[in-house]
Motif scaffolding. Sequence first.
Motif, PDB file in Angstrom:
ATOM      1  N   ILE A   1       0.816  -1.227   0.000  1.00 15.69           N
ATOM      2  CA  ILE A   1       0.000   0.000   0.000  1.00 15.69           C
ATOM      3  C   ILE A   1       0.848   1.275   0.000  1.00 15.69           C
ATOM      4  CG2 ILE A   1      -2.073  -0.976   1.047  1.00 15.69           C
ATOM      5  CD1 ILE A   1      -1.063  -0.175   3.754  1.00 15.69           C
TER       6      ILE A   1
ATOM      7  N   ILE B   1       3.805   4.143   1.471  1.00  9.22           N
ATOM      8  CA  ILE B   1       3.822   5.059   2.635  1.00  9.22           C
ATOM      9  C   ILE B   1       3.765   6.479   2.095  1.00  9.22           C
ATOM     10  CG2 ILE B   1       5.270   5.873   4.560  1.00  9.22           C
ATOM     11  CD1 ILE B   1       6.515   2.963   4.400  1.00  9.22           C
TER      12      ILE B   1
ATOM     13  N   LEU C   1       9.972  -0.785  13.361  1.00 13.66           N
ATOM     14  CA  LEU C   1      10.956  -0.030  12.564  1.00 13.66           C
ATOM     15  C   LEU C   1      11.952   0.725  13.446  1.00 13.66           C
ATOM     16  CD1 LEU C   1       8.927   1.305   9.490  1.00 13.66           C
ATOM     17  CD2 LEU C   1      10.640  -0.497   9.537  1.00 13.66           C
ATOM     18  N   SER C   2      11.509   1.112  14.658  1.00 19.57           N
ATOM     19  CA  SER C   2      12.455   1.773  15.576  1.00 19.57           C
ATOM     20  C   SER C   2      13.557   0.798  15.945  1.00 19.57           C
ATOM     21  CB  SER C   2      11.765   2.227  16.862  1.00 19.57           C
ATOM     22  OG  SER C   2      10.581   2.895  16.562  1.00 19.57           O
TER      23      SER C   2
ATOM     24  N   THR D   1       4.870   4.877  16.095  1.00 20.99           N
ATOM     25  CA  THR D   1       4.221   5.555  14.961  1.00 20.99           C
ATOM     26  C   THR D   1       3.656   4.514  14.001  1.00 20.99           C
ATOM     27  OG1 THR D   1       5.839   7.294  15.148  1.00 20.99           O
ATOM     28  CG2 THR D   1       4.556   7.259  13.127  1.00 20.99           C
ATOM     29  N   ARG D   2       2.391   4.662  13.727  1.00 18.56           N
ATOM     30  CA  ARG D   2       1.739   3.774  12.758  1.00 18.56           C
ATOM     31  C   ARG D   2       0.970   4.681  11.819  1.00 18.56           C
ATOM     32  NH1 ARG D   2      -1.533  -0.636  14.886  1.00 18.56           N
ATOM     33  NH2 ARG D   2      -0.472  -1.788  13.253  1.00 18.56           N
TER      34      ARG D   2
HETATM   35  P1  ADP Z   1       4.154  -1.942  13.111  1.00 20.18           P
HETATM   36  O1  ADP Z   1       4.461  -2.723  11.901  1.00 20.18           O
HETATM   37  O2  ADP Z   1       4.180  -2.709  14.344  1.00 20.18           O
HETATM   38  O3  ADP Z   1       2.996  -1.042  12.962  1.00 20.18           O
HETATM   39  P2  ADP Z   1       6.595  -0.632  12.440  1.00 20.18           P
HETATM   40  O4  ADP Z   1       7.451   0.256  13.262  1.00 20.18           O
HETATM   41  O5  ADP Z   1       7.163  -1.864  11.902  1.00 20.18           O
HETATM   42  O6  ADP Z   1       5.345  -0.935  13.325  1.00 20.18           O
HETATM   43  O7  ADP Z   1       6.017   0.221  11.261  1.00 20.18           O
HETATM   44  C1  ADP Z   1       5.524   1.513  11.507  1.00 20.18           C
HETATM   45  C2  ADP Z   1       4.511   1.874  10.469  1.00 20.18           C
HETATM   46  O8  ADP Z   1       5.127   2.069   9.216  1.00 20.18           O
HETATM   47  C3  ADP Z   1       3.499   0.807  10.213  1.00 20.18           C
HETATM   48  O9  ADP Z   1       2.440   0.888  11.131  1.00 20.18           O
HETATM   49  C4  ADP Z   1       3.016   1.144   8.815  1.00 20.18           C
HETATM   50  O10 ADP Z   1       2.076   2.174   8.851  1.00 20.18           O
HETATM   51  C5  ADP Z   1       4.280   1.666   8.153  1.00 20.18           C
HETATM   52  N1  ADP Z   1       4.970   0.623   7.365  1.00 20.18           N
HETATM   53  C6  ADP Z   1       6.002  -0.134   7.744  1.00 20.18           C
HETATM   54  N2  ADP Z   1       6.414  -0.946   6.749  1.00 20.18           N
HETATM   55  C7  ADP Z   1       5.604  -0.696   5.695  1.00 20.18           C
HETATM   56  C8  ADP Z   1       5.464  -1.216   4.352  1.00 20.18           C
HETATM   57  N3  ADP Z   1       6.296  -2.140   3.896  1.00 20.18           N
HETATM   58  N4  ADP Z   1       4.517  -0.702   3.569  1.00 20.18           N
HETATM   59  C9  ADP Z   1       3.693   0.257   4.017  1.00 20.18           C
HETATM   60  N5  ADP Z   1       3.761   0.777   5.257  1.00 20.18           N
HETATM   61  C10 ADP Z   1       4.694   0.312   6.093  1.00 20.18           C
END
Ligand code: ADP
Length: 510
Positions: free
Chosen positions: A444, A446, A473-474, A459-460
């Motif tokens: 989808i 970002i 991601l952190s 952050t989501r």
């Molecule tokens: P989580 O996956 O637990 O929500 P992350 O820190 O891994 O937390 O990711 C933070 C946010 O970044 C996700 O909630 C999502 O909104 C966005 N995100 C991460 N990876 C992707 C991806 N491959 N494609 C789209 N959005 C992503």
Amino acid sequence: MTDSKTSSLPIEFEEGEAEFLLGHLMSNSEDLLYLILLENKEFVFVNRKFEETLGYTIEDLQSEKFQFGSIISTDSLEEVEARDERRKRGEIVENQIRFWAITKDGRNIPLHASVIELYWRGKPAILGIARDISLETEHLDHLKETIRINQMILDNIPTGIVLLDRFLRMRYVNPKAQEFFGKTNSEMLGKPFLEYVEPQIRETIIEFTRSGPSRGIIKSPITLTQVSPRPRYTQWYFATIHQNEEIVMIQAILVDMTEIISRQKELERKNRKLVEVNNKLETLNKKLDEFVAITSHDLKAPARRIATFGTLLQNSPNLDPNEQEQLRMLVETSRHLVSMIDAFVNFSRLDKAELNFQSFEMEKIIDFVIRMSLKEIIAKNDAEIVISRPLPKIYGDYKLMSQVWQNLIQNAIKFSRDGIPPVIEIFAETKKGYALFYCKDNGIGIPRDKNKVIFEMFTRVHNEEKPGTGIGLSIVQKIIEMHGGKIWVETNEDGVGSTFVFSIPLHSYQ
Ligand code: ADP
């Protein structure tokens, strides 16, 4: 040859005697001999050595164009003529002259000659006995040049230098030392050095000279010296110059230590501060650890209990569907809370993780993660993972690096577009000493303005329906930074999905 200034006495020879004497002298002498008539400066005789050194034969010299003046340099000629003038005026002239002779092949040779005035066949003449002094001249020039260079160095060196005689009187004070003492050379020459320096330095030099000439270099303690415009930290080095086991001179070298000492003091001050800050930090860290441990325990326990009760209650037959749905949400939220606390604790412990760095192939980690942790989610989502092999080898922590790939691939599957099976491409390149790894998805995507914040804790950016804590991601970013690299995300060129890129420095010992 002497340097005495006497007028030569004219000597008269009987005919035959002079020729015999000259002939004998000329053939045996290692000096250049020449006889010229005073009236026209024409050559009468020259000896073998003269011919060898300057290249002219007596026939050359007796031909019309040659006179004494033709074989000496212009400067020398002026001097010789001036001397002649003085002699004609009846003045006493030196019987030693130096002049530059010009050889037949055009070279200039310095000669030192003694001249004797005499009569040759009734005519006043000059007998010259000369010696080639090229070597002496060259040595002298060399010596002069050496002295000039030494003087230049001593005058311009940014270190104070004082030369002392064996009675410790100053014989030379270079400009830097003059500046230090605030006195001129003439004010200090011949004065006792000991009167100008601090007591500790006096002791050092007295002890040094007492111990005889065999000792090399000695340095005084560093002292704070009161000089204008402000006091300076100084140190003196002493070295003796001796001849036949006797001290003839002492070199005193002044080193200004002010900058070094103040830098050292500043460093010590900063170090003390650093230790203080470190101690504070350590205490704080300990407190933080305790806090994390206690809160995670205190928070997790009730959340778990809620989930357990909720599950038990869900099985109760008296609940209508609405109540059942609310209970389901309650259980889910409590479980989410537990996993958030776990993720948070995980993150806070990363700093203290014991790193185990080694060389390994990145492919191996990815294969391992796919096989061991992601098999189910891949199958469930019908995901395809394409790896462009081979991937570069890296030097890092295997366990942490597998956490990175697990998070990235999991996210790529989790944030796929509805109804479109996820395709994840993994590839790499090396650039400017770094290996760059790419994890590209067709999900989808970002929003560009969120490219940075997604790496921040909790952050989501997508709808809450997808499970997650916002910490993944952190953790990934932290691990990459612990490996000396960086991570960022790019939106794919066709606008579909995103690509996570991270760098890891390449090491020569990989
Ligand atoms: P989580 O996956 O637990 O929500 P992350 O820190 O891994 O937390 O990711 C933070 C946010 O970044 C996700 O909630 C999502 O909104 C966005 N995100 C991460 N990876 C992707 C991806 N491959 N494609 C789209 N959005 C992503």
